[in-house]
Motif scaffolding. Structure first.
Motif, PDB file in Angstrom:
ATOM      1  N   THR A 173      79.919  56.357 -15.940  1.00 28.08           N
ATOM      2  CA  THR A 173      80.768  56.335 -14.751  1.00 28.08           C
ATOM      3  C   THR A 173      81.121  57.772 -14.411  1.00 28.08           C
ATOM      4  O   THR A 173      81.343  58.601 -15.302  1.00 28.08           O
ATOM      5  CB  THR A 173      82.068  55.529 -14.951  1.00 28.08           C
ATOM      6  OG1 THR A 173      82.842  56.133 -15.988  1.00 28.08           O
ATOM      7  CG2 THR A 173      81.779  54.088 -15.295  1.00 28.08           C
TER       8      THR A 173
ATOM      9  N   TRP B 170      76.932  54.281  -5.755  1.00 24.52           N
ATOM     10  CA  TRP B 170      78.180  55.000  -5.538  1.00 24.52           C
ATOM     11  C   TRP B 170      78.842  54.506  -4.265  1.00 24.52           C
ATOM     12  O   TRP B 170      78.177  53.985  -3.362  1.00 24.52           O
ATOM     13  CB  TRP B 170      77.966  56.509  -5.484  1.00 24.52           C
ATOM     14  CG  TRP B 170      77.067  56.974  -4.363  1.00 24.52           C
ATOM     15  CD1 TRP B 170      75.724  57.165  -4.436  1.00 24.52           C
ATOM     16  CD2 TRP B 170      77.441  57.304  -3.016  1.00 24.52           C
ATOM     17  NE1 TRP B 170      75.236  57.576  -3.216  1.00 24.52           N
ATOM     18  CE2 TRP B 170      76.278  57.674  -2.324  1.00 24.52           C
ATOM     19  CE3 TRP B 170      78.651  57.319  -2.334  1.00 24.52           C
ATOM     20  CZ2 TRP B 170      76.288  58.052  -0.981  1.00 24.52           C
ATOM     21  CZ3 TRP B 170      78.663  57.699  -0.998  1.00 24.52           C
ATOM     22  CH2 TRP B 170      77.483  58.061  -0.341  1.00 24.52           C
TER      23      TRP B 170
ATOM     24  N   LYS C 103      83.559  60.053 -11.547  1.00 18.87           N
ATOM     25  CA  LYS C 103      84.485  60.152 -10.419  1.00 18.87           C
ATOM     26  C   LYS C 103      84.275  61.533  -9.823  1.00 18.87           C
ATOM     27  O   LYS C 103      84.422  62.549 -10.502  1.00 18.87           O
ATOM     28  CB  LYS C 103      85.935  59.997 -10.864  1.00 18.87           C
ATOM     29  CG  LYS C 103      86.911  60.155  -9.719  1.00 18.87           C
ATOM     30  CD  LYS C 103      88.353  60.077 -10.199  1.00 18.87           C
ATOM     31  CE  LYS C 103      89.317  60.271  -9.040  1.00 18.87           C
ATOM     32  NZ  LYS C 103      90.705  60.352  -9.516  1.00 18.87           N
TER      33      LYS C 103
ATOM     34  N   SER D  97      78.549  54.570 -10.690  1.00 14.29           N
ATOM     35  CA  SER D  97      78.395  53.779 -11.904  1.00 14.29           C
ATOM     36  C   SER D  97      76.919  53.479 -12.093  1.00 14.29           C
ATOM     37  O   SER D  97      76.246  53.062 -11.145  1.00 14.29           O
ATOM     38  CB  SER D  97      79.191  52.476 -11.792  1.00 14.29           C
ATOM     39  OG  SER D  97      79.086  51.715 -12.956  1.00 14.29           O
TER      40      SER D  97
ATOM     41  N   PHE E 241      83.081  57.138  -6.388  1.00 22.63           N
ATOM     42  CA  PHE E 241      82.880  56.583  -7.717  1.00 22.63           C
ATOM     43  C   PHE E 241      81.406  56.213  -7.876  1.00 22.63           C
ATOM     44  O   PHE E 241      80.826  55.581  -7.002  1.00 22.63           O
ATOM     45  CB  PHE E 241      83.760  55.351  -7.927  1.00 22.63           C
ATOM     46  CG  PHE E 241      85.227  55.685  -7.953  1.00 22.63           C
ATOM     47  CD1 PHE E 241      85.828  56.126  -9.121  1.00 22.63           C
ATOM     48  CD2 PHE E 241      85.995  55.573  -6.812  1.00 22.63           C
ATOM     49  CE1 PHE E 241      87.178  56.441  -9.153  1.00 22.63           C
ATOM     50  CE2 PHE E 241      87.343  55.887  -6.825  1.00 22.63           C
ATOM     51  CZ  PHE E 241      87.939  56.323  -7.998  1.00 22.63           C
TER      52      PHE E 241
END
Length: 87
Positions: free
Chosen positions: A42, A72, A44, A57, A55
Motif C-alpha cells: 500500500t 490507485w 499513500k 494498493s 492511495f
C-alpha cells in the motif's frame, strides 16, 4: 501516460517512505508491505501544496517477483492502474 520512478528514502521494518525521482512532482510516499500467502503493498501519495492525496494498493506478481500491480484512487476523483518494480 509515462512511467514514473520512485525511490525509497527510508525504511523501518515493513514500512517505508519514498519520493519521485523521474519528475519534478514534489509528492512524498509512505508505504507498507504485508505478507502471508501473498505479498501486498500500500502506498499513500501526498503533496502538501495542492493538498493532493492518492492511495495505491497492489499485489506482488507471482510470475515476476520484482514487481507489484494494482490500482490507485485520488481525492480529485481520478483512478487508474499502476505497477511498481523493485530495483
Amino acid at each position: 501516460m509515462g512511467t514514473e520512478t520512485i525511490e525509497i528514502i527510508g525504511s523501518q521494518g515493513e514500512t517505508f517512505t519514498a519520493k519521485y525521482v523521474s519528475t519534478t512532482d514534489p509528492s512524498k510516499f509512505s508505504g507498507e508491505v504485508g505478507s502471508r500467502q501473498h505479498e501486498v503493498i500500500t502506498l499513500k501519495q501526498h503533496n502538501v501544496g495542492p493538498k493532493y492525496v492518492a492511495f495505491h494498493s497492489g499485489l506482488r506478481e507471482a510470475s515476476n517477483g520484482a514487481s507489484y500491480a494494482g490500482s490507485w484512487y485520488d481525492v480529485a476523483g481520478n483512478k487508474g492502474d499502476f505497477s511498481l518494480v523493485k530495483q
